[in-house]
Design an enzyme around this catalytic site. Structure first.
Site, PDB file in Angstrom:
ATOM      1  N   GLU A  62      -5.506  -3.161  -1.858  1.00 49.24           N
ATOM      2  CA  GLU A  62      -6.009  -4.351  -1.161  1.00 49.24           C
ATOM      3  C   GLU A  62      -7.078  -5.084  -1.958  1.00 49.24           C
ATOM      4  OE1 GLU A  62      -5.537  -1.400   0.163  1.00 49.24           O
ATOM      5  OE2 GLU A  62      -4.864  -1.494   2.250  1.00 49.24           O
TER       6      GLU A  62
ATOM      7  N   THR B 268       0.856  -1.184   0.000  1.00 46.03           N
ATOM      8  CA  THR B 268       0.000   0.000   0.000  1.00 46.03           C
ATOM      9  C   THR B 268       0.893   1.235   0.000  1.00 46.03           C
ATOM     10  OG1 THR B 268      -0.018   0.003   2.388  1.00 46.03           O
ATOM     11  CG2 THR B 268      -1.803  -1.159   1.308  1.00 46.03           C
TER      12      THR B 268
ATOM     13  N   TRP C 137     -20.599  16.755   9.141  1.00 41.97           N
ATOM     14  CA  TRP C 137     -19.471  16.437   8.270  1.00 41.97           C
ATOM     15  C   TRP C 137     -19.564  17.244   6.981  1.00 41.97           C
ATOM     16  CZ3 TRP C 137     -18.769  10.348   8.257  1.00 41.97           C
ATOM     17  CH2 TRP C 137     -18.369   9.950   9.538  1.00 41.97           C
TER      18      TRP C 137
ATOM     19  N   LYS D 223     -14.917  17.835  10.172  1.00 42.89           N
ATOM     20  CA  LYS D 223     -15.964  17.702  11.184  1.00 42.89           C
ATOM     21  C   LYS D 223     -16.216  19.076  11.789  1.00 42.89           C
ATOM     22  CE  LYS D 223     -14.518  13.032  11.843  1.00 42.89           C
ATOM     23  NZ  LYS D 223     -13.137  12.647  11.788  1.00 42.89           N
TER      24      LYS D 223
HETATM   25  P1  AMP Z   1      -4.342   2.717  -3.400  1.00 44.14           P
HETATM   26  O1  AMP Z   1      -4.411   1.512  -2.570  1.00 44.14           O
HETATM   27  O2  AMP Z   1      -3.035   3.409  -3.330  1.00 44.14           O
HETATM   28  O3  AMP Z   1      -4.775   2.436  -4.796  1.00 44.14           O
HETATM   29  O4  AMP Z   1      -5.387   3.758  -2.790  1.00 44.14           O
HETATM   30  C1  AMP Z   1      -6.741   3.432  -2.631  1.00 44.14           C
HETATM   31  C2  AMP Z   1      -7.498   4.665  -2.230  1.00 44.14           C
HETATM   32  O5  AMP Z   1      -7.457   5.640  -3.268  1.00 44.14           O
HETATM   33  C3  AMP Z   1      -8.976   4.439  -1.997  1.00 44.14           C
HETATM   34  O6  AMP Z   1      -9.252   3.906  -0.725  1.00 44.14           O
HETATM   35  C4  AMP Z   1      -9.535   5.843  -2.189  1.00 44.14           C
HETATM   36  O7  AMP Z   1      -9.376   6.620  -1.033  1.00 44.14           O
HETATM   37  C5  AMP Z   1      -8.646   6.407  -3.271  1.00 44.14           C
HETATM   38  N1  AMP Z   1      -9.315   6.279  -4.582  1.00 44.14           N
HETATM   39  C6  AMP Z   1      -9.127   5.356  -5.522  1.00 44.14           C
HETATM   40  N2  AMP Z   1      -9.919   5.583  -6.587  1.00 44.14           N
HETATM   41  C7  AMP Z   1     -10.642   6.685  -6.303  1.00 44.14           C
HETATM   42  C8  AMP Z   1     -11.668   7.426  -6.989  1.00 44.14           C
HETATM   43  N3  AMP Z   1     -12.087   7.105  -8.207  1.00 44.14           N
HETATM   44  N4  AMP Z   1     -12.190   8.490  -6.354  1.00 44.14           N
HETATM   45  C9  AMP Z   1     -11.778   8.857  -5.117  1.00 44.14           C
HETATM   46  N5  AMP Z   1     -10.827   8.207  -4.436  1.00 44.14           N
HETATM   47  C10 AMP Z   1     -10.268   7.130  -5.017  1.00 44.14           C
END
Ligand code: AMP
Length: 547
Positions: A329, A183, A444, A439
């Protein structure tokens, strides 16, 4: 009882099947790669398959056993695709190192994963040298693009030649690991996830579907999303499964280079984070007539929220932006925002509302959202809660991470950390990361909604909205804005623009101009950096919230 047992073969869902199919069904289809010097390498699916199998045999000969991690530190190109298939075929787990992280982080990750062999682009050797010493004993294989291979390392091409045809490859079980990613770790140590062959095969089959990414053998697909980030969203596997032509940009990810490749190779589908597309639309809009050939391109945008204004600007030009959401994940695909036919015909406003949401669940992905007390919320388009997911390509734990982790609920759902609403049509809309939500006075405020609206202002290039402490309201929003060249924007002008869609108490209390929005290695807004930078912010006396 016996009568109810299925009489169907127990055939394993493995990537090896997809690899063999590349050669059997689409032998002449092309894989095109741009080298660091911008020269172009063309090879066929059949050649790619042969080379991936040689790599698998060479890895077995080098001592790789089932489950061993083999790392890549590489841009998007055909040799990386060979690793995508060759490492799992050897029984190994392909660990894609994120080259945008700092050397200390990459060293930590490679050590934690216990990578046995590192396959690295020669142009990335300077980065590799900065963390190489931290890693346990391992071998280095260098993908040569013109530079010499240093002493103590071996050339990828020579390594392939050691993969003699008589070296037996292991039997692969569908539950075996095939790939792993860490991650991006904006908080705490990065954590690893190991994907299974079965998960990847199902992910490819679902991802390629018409109402998901819609891949076919008629497509020419260019993944801008790096192969070191979340399996390049599964695009390399799904594309090769459907027999599409694949085009790789190498290290050239600037708007001009990408556009040139789109036109030259007649790309029909691409995918990347919003920042990439922001750069591309700005280039197109400077001289639309010059880029006519791009009309009809489809692109998937994800990783962070695609601003609705950008989706519209692309659509106006004739490029379709497909918004999608996922996570490392989750292999990573979770939702895709195609617009259902009965929603697409209810006028522009509704159409773009749905295009801008994160979308409906992929088949086999279960979704629910819960409030802070654990209550499951209704899909009414309003109730906000944390999104939880379940499915056959979603991680059930982190790799070698013995501490108890509250990311998984007692009944086995994965807590995403994304705050969402769900509507009665099954569309998810992300309103925030749980740590970014503002918040204010017990209510929110969605920083993402504010950002999207601010980025719709013609003077604004980019904007991030952060929560800062406030004596009376607990937290209030500060808008951090990057203006387009030569533009200006006052608080009153911004308020006027926002007050169409937002109540007065939701408006940012202040705005501050910044040079750029800091981003993580995968292109997400790094709001923590902004929160730290403006931690001592004094809210303007004349700009306090009314009431
Ligand atoms: P990663 O594991 O680095 O791909 O990050 C995942 C996170 O990226 C998700 O939990 C979201 O918070 C954010 N994310 C991924 N796609 C989107 C999207 N289309 N719009 C908003 N946030 C996104």
């Amino acid at each position: 009882m016996a009568g109810s047992v299925a009489t169907i073969m127990d055939y394993p869902l493995t990537l090896n099947h997809l690899l063999g199919r590349m050669k059997d069904v689409y032998p002449t289809q092309e894989v095109v790669s741009q080298r660091p010097d911008k020269s172009v390498l063309r090879q066929t699916y059949a050649e790619t398959c042969d080379r991936a199998e040689k790599l698998a045999r060479a890895l077995v000969k080098a001592g790789v056993k089932k489950g061993d991690r083999v790392a890549t530190l590489a841009w998007n190109h055909s040799a990386h695709l060979e690793c995508y298939y060759g490492i799992p075929a050897a029984g190994g787990v392909m660990h894609t190192l994120n080259l945008r992280l700092g050397p200390a982080d990459i060293g930590y990750i490679a050590t934690h994963a216990d990578d046995r062999i590192v396959i690295v682009d020669d142009v990335l050797l300077p980065l590799y040298e900065q963390f190489r010493d931290r890693m346990p004993a391992h071998r280095t294989v260098v993908i040569p693009f013109g530079g010499p291979v240093p002493d103590g390392m071996e050339s990828y091409e020579d390594f392939l030649e050691t993969g003699d045809a008589d070296i037996a490859l292991p039997e692969i079980d569908e539950t075996d690991g095939c790939a792993m990613c860490y991650t991006s770790g904006t908080t705490g140590d990065p954590k690893g996830v190991i994907y299974s062959h079965r998960g990847m095969v199902l992910h490819s089959m679902v991802g390629a579907q018409p109402d998901m990414l819609n891949f076919s053998m008629n497509d020419c697909i260019l993944p801008v999303v790096p192969m070191f980030h979340a399996n390049a969203w599964g695009i390399p596997y799904a594309a090769t499964m459907t027999g599409a032509k694949l085009v790789f940009p190498g290290p050239h990810l600037d708007a001009d280079s990408l556009i040139a490749q789109f036109i030259e190779e007649k790309v029909t589908f691409s995918g990347g984070v919003p920042t990439v597309w922001l750069g591309i639309i700005q280039t197109i809009e400077k001289d639309p007539a010059k880029y006519e050939a791009l009309r009809g391109l489809r692109t998937v945008v994800g990783g962070s929220a695609a601003p609705p204004a950008v989706i519209r600007r692309f659509q106006d030009f004739g490029i379709t932006v497909l918004h999608a959401w996922g996570m490392t994940e989750m292999s990573p695909l979770g939702t895709v925002a195609n617009v259902k036919p009965h929603l697409a015909t209810q006028g522009e406003e509704i159409y773009f509302d749905y295009r801008s949401k994160q979308g409906y669940a992929a088949p086999f992905v279960d979704l629910r959202h819960r409030d802070g007390d654990g209550n499951i919320l209704p899909w009414d388009g309003e109730s906000m809660g944390e999104l939880e997911v379940r499915g056959p390509w979603i991680a059930s734990s982190y790799f070698n991470y013995p501490e108890a982790d509250d990311r998984w609920s007692d009944d086995g759902w994965f807590r995403t950390g994304d705050i969402v609403t769900m509507d009665s049509e099954g569309y998810v809309q992300i309103t925030d990361r749980s740590k970014d939500v503002i918040k204010s006075g017990g209510e929110w405020i969605s920083s993402v909604d504010l950002e999207n609206a601010i980025m719709g202002h013609p003077a604004v290039k980019e904007a991030a909205v952060i929560a800062l402490p406030h004596t009376k309201w607990d937290e209030r929003p500060l808008a951090c804005i990057v203006l387009k060249d030569g533009e200006s924007l006052t608080k009153a002008e911004l308020d006027r623009h926002l007050s169409i869609d937002f109540a007065k108490w939701q408006l940012p209390d202040d705005l501050v101009m910044i040079e750029e929005v800091p981003k993580t290695s995968t292109g997400k807004f790094q709001k923590l950096t902004l929160r730290n930078r403006f931690a001592d912010w004094q809210w303007g006396a004349d700009r306090r919230m009314a009431g």
